[in-house]
Design a protein around this motif. Structure first.
Motif, PDB file in Angstrom:
ATOM      1  N   VAL A  36     -42.661 -13.270  38.625  1.00  0.00           N
ATOM      2  CA  VAL A  36     -41.124 -14.409  38.685  1.00  0.00           C
ATOM      3  C   VAL A  36     -40.652 -12.998  40.463  1.00  0.00           C
ATOM      4  O   VAL A  36     -40.192 -11.987  39.546  1.00  0.00           O
ATOM      5  N   GLN A  37     -40.171 -13.728  41.432  1.00  0.00           N
ATOM      6  CA  GLN A  37     -39.372 -12.528  42.275  1.00  0.00           C
ATOM      7  C   GLN A  37     -37.868 -12.923  41.831  1.00  0.00           C
ATOM      8  O   GLN A  37     -37.467 -13.815  42.819  1.00  0.00           O
ATOM      9  N   LEU A  38     -36.771 -11.873  41.548  1.00  0.00           N
ATOM     10  CA  LEU A  38     -35.755 -11.852  41.015  1.00  0.00           C
ATOM     11  C   LEU A  38     -34.801 -11.383  42.022  1.00  0.00           C
ATOM     12  O   LEU A  38     -34.840  -9.924  41.856  1.00  0.00           O
ATOM     13  N   GLN A  39     -33.436 -11.992  42.305  1.00  0.00           N
ATOM     14  CA  GLN A  39     -32.887 -10.693  43.086  1.00  0.00           C
ATOM     15  C   GLN A  39     -31.677 -11.440  42.144  1.00  0.00           C
ATOM     16  O   GLN A  39     -31.088 -12.135  42.122  1.00  0.00           O
ATOM     17  N   ALA A  40     -31.309 -10.072  41.246  1.00  0.00           N
ATOM     18  CA  ALA A  40     -29.305 -10.275  40.923  1.00  0.00           C
ATOM     19  C   ALA A  40     -28.178  -9.832  41.752  1.00  0.00           C
ATOM     20  O   ALA A  40     -28.514  -8.871  42.189  1.00  0.00           O
ATOM     21  N   VAL A  41     -27.354 -10.489  42.623  1.00  0.00           N
ATOM     22  CA  VAL A  41     -26.350 -10.398  43.286  1.00  0.00           C
ATOM     23  C   VAL A  41     -25.298 -10.318  43.203  1.00  0.00           C
ATOM     24  O   VAL A  41     -24.436 -11.130  42.542  1.00  0.00           O
ATOM     25  N   LEU A  42     -24.349  -9.311  42.794  1.00  0.00           N
ATOM     26  CA  LEU A  42     -22.355  -9.133  41.777  1.00  0.00           C
ATOM     27  C   LEU A  42     -22.318  -9.420  42.990  1.00  0.00           C
ATOM     28  O   LEU A  42     -21.973  -7.902  44.049  1.00  0.00           O
ATOM     29  N   ALA A  43     -20.959 -10.117  43.410  1.00  0.00           N
ATOM     30  CA  ALA A  43     -20.054  -9.524  44.583  1.00  0.00           C
ATOM     31  C   ALA A  43     -18.323  -9.510  43.934  1.00  0.00           C
ATOM     32  O   ALA A  43     -17.865 -10.080  42.743  1.00  0.00           O
ATOM     33  N   ASN A  44     -17.781  -8.532  44.777  1.00  0.00           N
ATOM     34  CA  ASN A  44     -16.501  -8.123  44.621  1.00  0.00           C
ATOM     35  C   ASN A  44     -15.763  -9.658  45.490  1.00  0.00           C
ATOM     36  O   ASN A  44     -15.839  -9.609  46.043  1.00  0.00           O
ATOM     37  N   THR A  45     -15.803 -10.656  44.175  1.00  0.00           N
ATOM     38  CA  THR A  45     -14.338 -11.754  44.871  1.00  0.00           C
ATOM     39  C   THR A  45     -13.206 -11.627  44.951  1.00  0.00           C
ATOM     40  O   THR A  45     -11.612 -11.909  45.045  1.00  0.00           O
ATOM     41  N   SER A  46     -12.538  -9.585  44.547  1.00  0.00           N
ATOM     42  CA  SER A  46     -11.140  -9.783  44.376  1.00  0.00           C
ATOM     43  C   SER A  46     -10.442  -9.010  45.684  1.00  0.00           C
ATOM     44  O   SER A  46     -11.214  -9.675  46.532  1.00  0.00           O
ATOM     45  N   ASN A  47      -9.685  -8.437  45.432  1.00  0.00           N
ATOM     46  CA  ASN A  47      -8.736  -7.858  46.607  1.00  0.00           C
ATOM     47  C   ASN A  47      -7.991  -5.946  46.470  1.00  0.00           C
ATOM     48  O   ASN A  47      -8.094  -5.941  47.184  1.00  0.00           O
TER      49      ASN A  47
END
Length: 164
Positions: A36-47
Motif C-alpha cells: 500500500v503506497q501511503l503518504q503522510a503530509v504534515l502542514a503548518n497551519t499556524s502563523n
C-alpha cells in the motif's frame, strides 16, 4: 540563530495544535499482498514557523508517523509487524527542517500489508499519528513540534478495499 521570543511564539502555536496531518493512499482498491503506497503530509497551519526532525520515520524512530489499521467491518484494530527503524537523537540543527506558515512536509512509504496486519480481503480504515519522544533539550534550542504519545497529531481516515 533563533531568538527566544521566536521560540516562545512557536511553542504557543505548537501547544495550540496549529498543524494538520493528512494521510493519502495512492488508490482505494488493492490486491491481497500488494504493498500500500501511503503518504503522510504534515502542514503548518499556524502563523509562526516551527521545526521538524527531517528524519521522521514510520513506526520505530524518535519521531514517527505511526500507522494504525482497523478492520472496518468488525471495528477491530489489527496487530502490526515492525515497520520502521530506530532513529538516534539529533546531532545538529541540520537534522531539522523549518516549516514556515502554510508549508508542508511529507513522507512516502510502500507499506506491506502483512506489516499492517492485513492478511485477508475486506475493507480497512487507516490512520496515522505523528508522535515524538524527543525532549526539549534534544531540540537544540529550536521551536520543534514535539507531539507526545499521550497527545499525538492524528490524521484523517483513509479507507481501502482489499480483494483477491
Amino acid at each position: 540563530m533563533v531568538a527566544n521570543e521566536d521560540v516562545e511564539r512557536a511553542d504557543r502555536a505548537i501547544a495550540e495544535g496549529d498543524a494538520r496531518l493528512t494521510l493519502v493512499a495512492d488508490k482505494q482498491v488493492y490486491r491481497l499482498g500488494e504493498d500500500v503506497q501511503l503518504q503522510a503530509v504534515l502542514a503548518n497551519t499556524s502563523n509562526v514557523a516551527f521545526y521538524l526532525d527531517r528524519r521522521i520515520g514510520w513506526n520505530g524512530g524518535m519521531n514517527d508517523f505511526v500507522l494504525l489499521a482497523r478492520d472496518a467491518e468488525s471495528n477491530e484494530a489489527l496487530p502490526r509487524g515492525w515497520g520502521g527503524s530506530f532513529t538516534s537523537p539529533p546531532r545538529s540543527r541540520d537534522d531539522f527542517v523549518k516549516l514556515d506558515p502554510g508549508q508542508v512536509f511529507g513522507e512516502r512509504r510502500a507499506y506491506p500489508m502483512r506489516d499492517m496486519g492485513i492478511l485477508r480481503r475486506g475493507t480497512y480504515e487507516l490512520t496515522v499519528e505523528y508522535v515524538s519522544v524527543l525532549t526539549k533539550e534534544e531540540a537544540l534550542g529550536l521551536p520543534v513540534w514535539l507531539p507526545s504519545r499521550d497527545h499525538p497529531l492524528i490524521s484523517n481516515t483513509v479507507v481501502i478495499v482489499v480483494r483477491d
